[in-house]
Scaffold this motif. Structure first.
Motif: not given
Length: 423
Positions: A89-109
């Motif tokens: 369960g230990t989280l180790i970054a793959a490669g060089v630690p870089t900030p992640a790009r996050i996008s959100v798409l929230a929807y309903n009817r």
């Protein structure tokens, strides 16, 4: 796909632990010998091509090196390096630690809200009441983002660890309040097979996707359907969105498969018309790439089957009906991949047959020439003996007689070979 293709089922492989020591030793020796022969072939081919390149009739050495070394297979991705003894369960970054790009798409009817390049805190705030929130994370170099998402949605640490350790086998794991899905997307980039692991979590009203690279994906049609309100995606839950994403991954295999089919046709023509060393290397490279594609497609059947048979409330009965279509597409893609692998083996056999045929033609010419000179050598050796009493040596026309006899023997044998079709 118009033609009917069938999967060649293999017998179950015997475990290496159950083999006898002599069998294991022989198998290891054979594999090492095969690898050594292949490396020796590529080295010799590179030397031969380089010698021609010096005369200006071939590309430069650097280009030849890339083309020949590419036959060793596709480049393997490097994931997170986990040291032995690291707690699960230990989280180790793959490669060089870089900030992640996050996008959100929230929807309903009523509508949909989309935000790009937001922070993890902003992503957790953007929700659609009574709808679905889709959070997409590009990049595996930010463990803090995954930790925050895991705390907010109750993601299991072992599942988060599998997200960072790329190269996981496609699978589905069920937890108390969410499902975890691992898939591999495939595409052709600069002549190479680009493989990417996509991890997917979904629960009641939310879905999270984590991708390795931010250079595009195969989910553009799904995003556009949500924005435009096409289909029933806005009326359904997160399980239906998960179905759409899995279906997009499976459908993205077919353009790659089609390109492989076209390449095999070109290689088959080249193997017959111009069976050079480059063709053999490209065939070996094609077989490696098809094996990579097969490793991605093969487990998708099991993955979709697990989702179909899931009895939790996270996957509705209506979504299970749609998953049948994904299963059919996965089976179809696997059948085509298996057919392409068999075709690649057949093209390799054609290449070797053409090479053997050319070698036989050369050997036939050399054999005919050597056979013609056998009686000539016999006549010359007879009259070259140092006996005291040989009438022909004192004869005025002895030299002309010997030459005429040699020419008559050679012409007679040529005529005989021509009549029999050997020349």
């Amino acid at each position: 796909m118009g033609e009917s293709l069938y999967v060649m089922r293999r017998a179950p492989e015997t475990s290496s632990c159950s083999r006898r020591p002599a069998t294991r030793a022989a198998s290891t020796a054979t594999r090492r010998s095969s690898d050594a022969m292949r490396r020796d072939f590529i080295t010799r081919s590179l030397d031969n091509q380089r010698s021609v390149s010096e005369h200006g009739s071939m590309p430069d050495d650097a280009r030849l090196t890339r083309r020949l070394s590419a036959g060793l297979g596709t480049r393997r991705r490097r994931g997170a390096h986990v040291r032995p003894g690291t707690p699960p369960g230990t989280l180790i970054a793959a490669g060089v630690p870089t900030p992640a790009r996050i996008s959100v798409l929230a929807y309903n009817r009523e509508g949909a809200t989309e935000r790009r390049d937001v922070t993890v805190d902003d992503a957790l705030v953007l929700t659609a009441p009574g709808g679905v929130t889709w959070i997409n994370v590009d990049g595996l170099g930010d463990t803090q983002t995954l930790t925050r998402l895991g705390e907010r949605f109750g993601l299991h640490p072992l599942a988060l660890e599998d997200v960072l350790n790329v190269g996981q086998r496609p699978k589905v794991e069920r937890y108390d309040k969410h499902l975890f899905v691992v898939m591999h997307t495939m595409r052709i980039a600069e002549g190479e097979v680009a493989e990417e692991q996509v991890s997917l979590f979904f629960g009641a009203g939310w879905l999270i996707t984590v991708q390795e690279r931010p250079d595009g994906d195969c989910f553009g049609a799904v995003r556009e359907a949500i924005r435009q309100g096409r289909g029933r995606v806005r009326d359904a839950g997160a399980d239906y969105l998960a179905y759409l994403l899995i279906d997009s991954v499976v459908d993205a295999y077919f353009p790659v498969i089609e390109q492989f089919g076209e390449r095999i046709q070109h290689l088959e023509s080249a193997a017959i018309d111009d069976p050079s060393a480059i063709v053999l290397v490209q065939l070996q490279r094609m077989r490696h790439q098809l094996l990579t594609l097969r490793r991605a497609v093969w487990p998708m059947r099991e993955e979709v089957t697990v989702l179909q048979r899931d009895e939790s409330q996270l996957v509705t009965a209506e979504t299970r009906l749609f998953l049948r279509d994904v299963y059919d597409h996965a089976v179809q893609a696997l059948e085509i991949v298996e057919s392409l692998r068999e075709t690649a083996v057949s093209v390799m056999e054609v290449y070797l047959s053409v090479q053997n045929q050319r070698l036989n033609e050369v050997m036939k010419v050399l054999t005919v020439i050597a056979t013609i000179f056998i009686p000539l050598t016999t006549i010359a050796s007879i009259y070259g003996m140092n006996f005291k009493h040989m009438p022909e040596l004192e004869w005025r026309y002895g030299y002309a007689w010997a030459l005429g006899l040699m020419c008559a023997s050679a012409l007679g044998m040529l005529g005989y070979f021509k009549r029999r079709g050997w020349w």
